[in-house]
Design a protein around this motif. Structure first.
Motif, mmCIF file in Angstrom:
data_model
loop_
_atom_site.group_PDB
_atom_site.id
_atom_site.type_symbol
_atom_site.label_atom_id
_atom_site.label_comp_id
_atom_site.label_asym_id
_atom_site.label_seq_id
_atom_site.Cartn_x
_atom_site.Cartn_y
_atom_site.Cartn_z
ATOM 1 N N ASN A 39 0.935 -1.002 0.030
ATOM 2 C CA ASN A 39 0.057 0.039 -0.009
ATOM 3 C C ASN A 39 0.955 1.161 0.188
ATOM 4 O OD1 ASN A 39 0.872 -0.629 2.698
ATOM 5 N ND2 ASN A 39 -1.067 -0.141 3.674
ATOM 6 N N HIS A 42 7.126 4.864 -2.074
ATOM 7 C CA HIS A 42 8.111 5.720 -1.514
ATOM 8 C C HIS A 42 9.028 6.123 -2.690
ATOM 9 C CE1 HIS A 42 7.797 3.990 2.899
ATOM 10 N NE2 HIS A 42 6.362 4.420 2.532
ATOM 11 N N ALA A 224 6.139 3.242 7.176
ATOM 12 C CA ALA A 224 5.291 3.370 5.887
ATOM 13 C C ALA A 224 3.973 3.874 6.513
ATOM 14 C CB ALA A 224 4.827 1.967 5.411
ATOM 15 N N LEU A 229 -2.802 7.444 10.198
ATOM 16 C CA LEU A 229 -3.582 6.209 9.747
ATOM 17 C C LEU A 229 -3.234 4.869 10.650
ATOM 18 C CD1 LEU A 229 -2.365 6.380 5.969
ATOM 19 C CD2 LEU A 229 -4.688 6.629 6.721
ATOM 20 N N VAL A 239 -8.478 4.330 8.310
ATOM 21 C CA VAL A 239 -6.882 3.723 8.912
ATOM 22 C C VAL A 239 -6.415 2.834 8.141
ATOM 23 C CG1 VAL A 239 -7.050 4.657 11.174
ATOM 24 C CG2 VAL A 239 -7.583 2.296 10.976
ATOM 25 N N ARG A 304 -4.199 8.025 -7.581
ATOM 26 C CA ARG A 304 -5.354 8.795 -7.055
ATOM 27 C C ARG A 304 -5.185 10.171 -6.664
ATOM 28 N NH1 ARG A 304 -8.060 5.328 -2.380
ATOM 29 N NH2 ARG A 304 -5.710 4.987 -1.954
#
Ligand code: GDP
Ligand code: IMO
Ligand code: MG
Length: 425
Positions: A39, A42, A224, A229, A239, A304
């Motif tokens: 998900n 980086h 990450a 979250l 989250v 997105r």
């Protein structure tokens, strides 16, 4: 014994962790990812090239640094193989160079975990989390539900049986959704990638990391996502499914809390969020659109559009407290170069009160941000490479943040490239 430094996001992710881990990696013998999975996206830029890493630690471009994917990470073998194939094609092969190892206890994302993620989000409709659909939630559910498959299991003679048993369970779960799927191609790719995964050295991350510390070597834990979250302390249920905070570095690598050294908390000079969920300082207007365009705020993993807003100090204070941040790193100052006035949220109006902390419920009662106006610096800072060249109004903004947050800002980032980074104090 040395200690483990930690670098993690203080907002809703995408703060610029990849860039800074790469910048700091020459100072470390080991970079270790401790949670999350693909998900994450980086981004690193240097020598006119750009790389996006999903599972692989951001230390791989440094010749002398080892890289560990820790036990707290969830691994999609297909994505990991693709990442490594792409790197190899670009002339970087950390596997061949012996610079990458994987924790045996890291859990595997199965193709059916992704299907369950998608089926669940589809069923939630407008209330969906806005997951990256990488199967993160279902994989961590199987981990805590004690059903999961781990990297170390791939070398056991009955791996295929264990896989089939778990997939049967998933198929049963999927039958309760109105969700169509075809597993054939994904399954073939999965088993091909499992064979590849076996060619990367497997280690016990707890012994591996503590071994480095015993030898007096330096270790940086790479987070990450972001603190907001975090599954316990973030804007639940919007989250991710892991602990993104410093505590997650302990469980995600196998190190004791008293082994934690510096904690670098990284944040943007403004704020973004991608996916659903509350965002008190969101600017759903022209200013937000301006931040999105100037800051190229589009997801590194999903593409997105990221939601944009002003910096949120109550949220940052909360994140600093949870993580024990010792030094701050401010990113993307250059994105604010064109603004006459910028704003910082210092308090919230919530249920008729003015508060400076994050309340329990920010979903049914949205806090109204109380904003402080700050004069912009109206200077292109992307080429600033000496502290003395930083415009005074930007220095004032940093001083204001340090006073509010009670933690020094150690690094300032003024562009996506490695070299666009200044050490302040
Ligand atoms: P991460 O998930 O925390 O590693 O961050 P992402 O890579 O998802 O998103 C950060 C984005 O901002 C990437 O596109 C970076 O190349 C870019 N970036 C990082 N630092 C800066 C900066 O100081 N200025 C600008 N303009 N872009 C930056
Ligand atoms: P990096 O490491 C920004 C968000 C998703 C969604 C929520 C849950 O690049 O900062 P998940 O796929 O975990 O079930 O999604 O979390 N999210 C991120 N947002 N940066 C990330 O990672 C993210 N990883 C997950 O958009 O809202
Ligand atoms: Mg990202």
């Amino acid at each position: 014994m040395t200690q483990v430094d930690v670098l993690l996001g203080l907002q809703w992710g995408d703060e610029g962790k990849g860039k800074i881990v790469d910048v700091l990696s020459p100072q470390y013998d080991l970079i270790a990812r401790f949670q999350g999975g693909p998900n994450a996206g980086h981004t690193l830029e240097f020598d006119g090239k750009k790389f996006v890493l999903n599972t692989i630690p951001s230390g791989i471009f440094n010749e002398k640094t080892m890289n560990l994917i820790g036990n707290g990470v969830v691994i999609d073998p297909i994505i990991l193989k693709r990442e490594l194939d792409n790197l190899k094609a670009a002339g970087h092969d950390p596997v061949a160079k012996g610079k990458l190892v994987i924790a045996r206890k890291a859990h595997l994302i199965l193709p059916t975990h992704q299907l369950l993620d998608a089926a669940n989000e589809q069923k939630m409709g407008k209330d969906k989390i806005g997951s990256t659909l990488k199967g993160i939630g279902p994989t961590y559910m199987d981990k805590t539900g004690r059903n999961g498959l781990r990297v170390g299991d791939t070398t056991l003679p009955d791996f295929k049986d264990r896989y089939n048993k778990l997939v049967e369970k998933h198929k049963d779960m999927l039958s309760h959704y109105n969700f169509e799927y075809d597993l054939t191609e994904k399954e073939a790719a999965f088993f091909e990638a499992i064979e590849f995964l076996k060619s990367i050295p497997h280690v016990d991350s707890e012994h591996y990391v503590n071994g480095f510390l015993k030898e007096g070597k330096t270790v940086l834990a790479e987070g990450a996502q972001g603190t907001l979250l975090d599954v316990d302390f973030g804007s639940y249920p919007f989250v991710t499914s892991s602990n993104t905070t410093t505590a997650g570095a302990c469980t995600g690598l196998g190190i004791a809390p008293n082994r934690i050294g510096h904690v670098y908390g990284i944040f943007k000079a403004y704020c973004t969020r991608v996916g659903g969920g509350p965002f008190p300082t969101e600017l759903d207007n022209e200013i937000g659109e301006n931040l999105r365009q100037v800051g190229h705020e589009f997801g590194a993993t999903t593409g997105r559009a990221r939601r944009c807003g002003w910096i949120d100090l109550p949220a940052l204070k909360y994140a600093i407290m949870l993580n024990g941040v010792t030094e701050l790193i401010m990113m993307k100052a250059d994105v604010l170069d064109g603004f006459d006035t910028i704003y910082a949220c210092t308090h919230y109006e919530h249920n008729g009160e003015t508060i400076d902390y994050m309340p329990y419920d920010i979903i049914s009662v949205k806090p109204t941000p109380v904003l402080k106006a700050i004069e912009g610096w109206k200077t292109d800072v992307t080429k600033v490479n000496k502290v003395a060249e930083i415009p005074s109004k930007l220095t004032d903004y940093i001083a204001f943040l340090e006073k509010e947050l009670e933690v020094p800002v150690k690094y300032l980032s003024v562009g996506p490239d490695r070299v666009q980074t200044l050490e302040l104090n």
